[in-house]
Design a protein around this motif. Sequence first.
Motif, PDB file in Angstrom:
ATOM      1  N   GLU A   2      38.782  41.655  27.485  1.00 17.63           N
ATOM      2  CA  GLU A   2      38.565  41.934  29.032  1.00 17.63           C
ATOM      3  C   GLU A   2      36.971  42.337  29.152  1.00 17.63           C
ATOM      4  O   GLU A   2      36.439  42.023  30.297  1.00 17.63           O
ATOM      5  N   PRO A  49      40.149  38.803  46.160  1.00 18.92           N
ATOM      6  CA  PRO A  49      41.089  39.471  45.482  1.00 18.92           C
ATOM      7  C   PRO A  49      41.773  39.103  44.156  1.00 18.92           C
ATOM      8  O   PRO A  49      41.665  39.499  43.104  1.00 18.92           O
ATOM      9  N   PRO A  50      41.790  37.618  44.233  1.00 22.59           N
ATOM     10  CA  PRO A  50      42.537  36.989  43.022  1.00 22.59           C
ATOM     11  C   PRO A  50      41.215  36.873  41.689  1.00 22.59           C
ATOM     12  O   PRO A  50      41.704  37.051  40.775  1.00 22.59           O
ATOM     13  N   LEU A  52      38.689  39.153  41.706  1.00 23.53           N
ATOM     14  CA  LEU A  52      38.652  40.495  41.278  1.00 23.53           C
ATOM     15  C   LEU A  52      39.802  40.755  40.137  1.00 23.53           C
ATOM     16  O   LEU A  52      39.571  41.344  39.190  1.00 23.53           O
ATOM     17  N   GLU A  53      41.085  40.176  40.399  1.00 21.83           N
ATOM     18  CA  GLU A  53      41.973  40.570  39.411  1.00 21.83           C
ATOM     19  C   GLU A  53      41.610  39.937  38.034  1.00 21.83           C
ATOM     20  O   GLU A  53      42.011  40.252  37.195  1.00 21.83           O
ATOM     21  N   TRP A  54      41.194  38.730  38.182  1.00 26.77           N
ATOM     22  CA  TRP A  54      40.872  37.888  36.942  1.00 26.77           C
ATOM     23  C   TRP A  54      39.676  38.559  36.253  1.00 26.77           C
ATOM     24  O   TRP A  54      39.709  38.493  35.052  1.00 26.77           O
ATOM     25  N   GLY A  56      38.019  41.345  36.794  1.00 27.05           N
ATOM     26  CA  GLY A  56      38.112  42.845  36.377  1.00 27.05           C
ATOM     27  C   GLY A  56      36.631  43.560  36.739  1.00 27.05           C
ATOM     28  O   GLY A  56      36.196  43.223  37.912  1.00 27.05           O
ATOM     29  N   ALA A  60      33.951  43.839  40.068  1.00 25.73           N
ATOM     30  CA  ALA A  60      34.175  45.049  41.071  1.00 25.73           C
ATOM     31  C   ALA A  60      32.757  45.806  41.008  1.00 25.73           C
ATOM     32  O   ALA A  60      32.591  46.378  41.998  1.00 25.73           O
ATOM     33  N   LYS A  72      38.419  45.951  52.618  1.00 22.33           N
ATOM     34  CA  LYS A  72      39.897  46.458  52.244  1.00 22.33           C
ATOM     35  C   LYS A  72      39.697  47.711  53.082  1.00 22.33           C
ATOM     36  O   LYS A  72      41.101  47.844  53.719  1.00 22.33           O
TER      37      LYS A  72
END
Length: 118
Positions: A2, A49-50, A52-54, A56, A60, A72
């Motif tokens: 990560e 958002p997807p 960002l999720e992938w 990390g 961000a 948001k």
Amino acid sequence: MEYVKAFLVGGVICGLVQILLDRTKLMPGRVMVLLVVSGCILGALGIYPPFLEWAGAGAAVPLLGFGNTLWKGVKEAMETEGLLGIFKGGLTASSAGIGAALVFGYIGALLFKPKMKE
């Protein structure tokens, strides 16, 4: 893994911004505004958002992430408070980051005594 992904994604974003600064006559302030607005637009379109999720922290931490956080906050505040949420939602959502930037910027100015360029 990560950490590596976050480092690479953040590096690519910063590298693209550096190319933009070097190849155009845009001033850094305008590029920063462009990044924040792009983060808001990508968040509103549901693209960020997807990603960002992938990605990390690599997605961000840069200004794109700040723009997404503003979006948001505005979206959530508009759902709960109506039209008034446009004005206070983004600041509420990003207040911790803004406050930290102010405090650490002040501490840095006290420690390193910045001077104006001549």
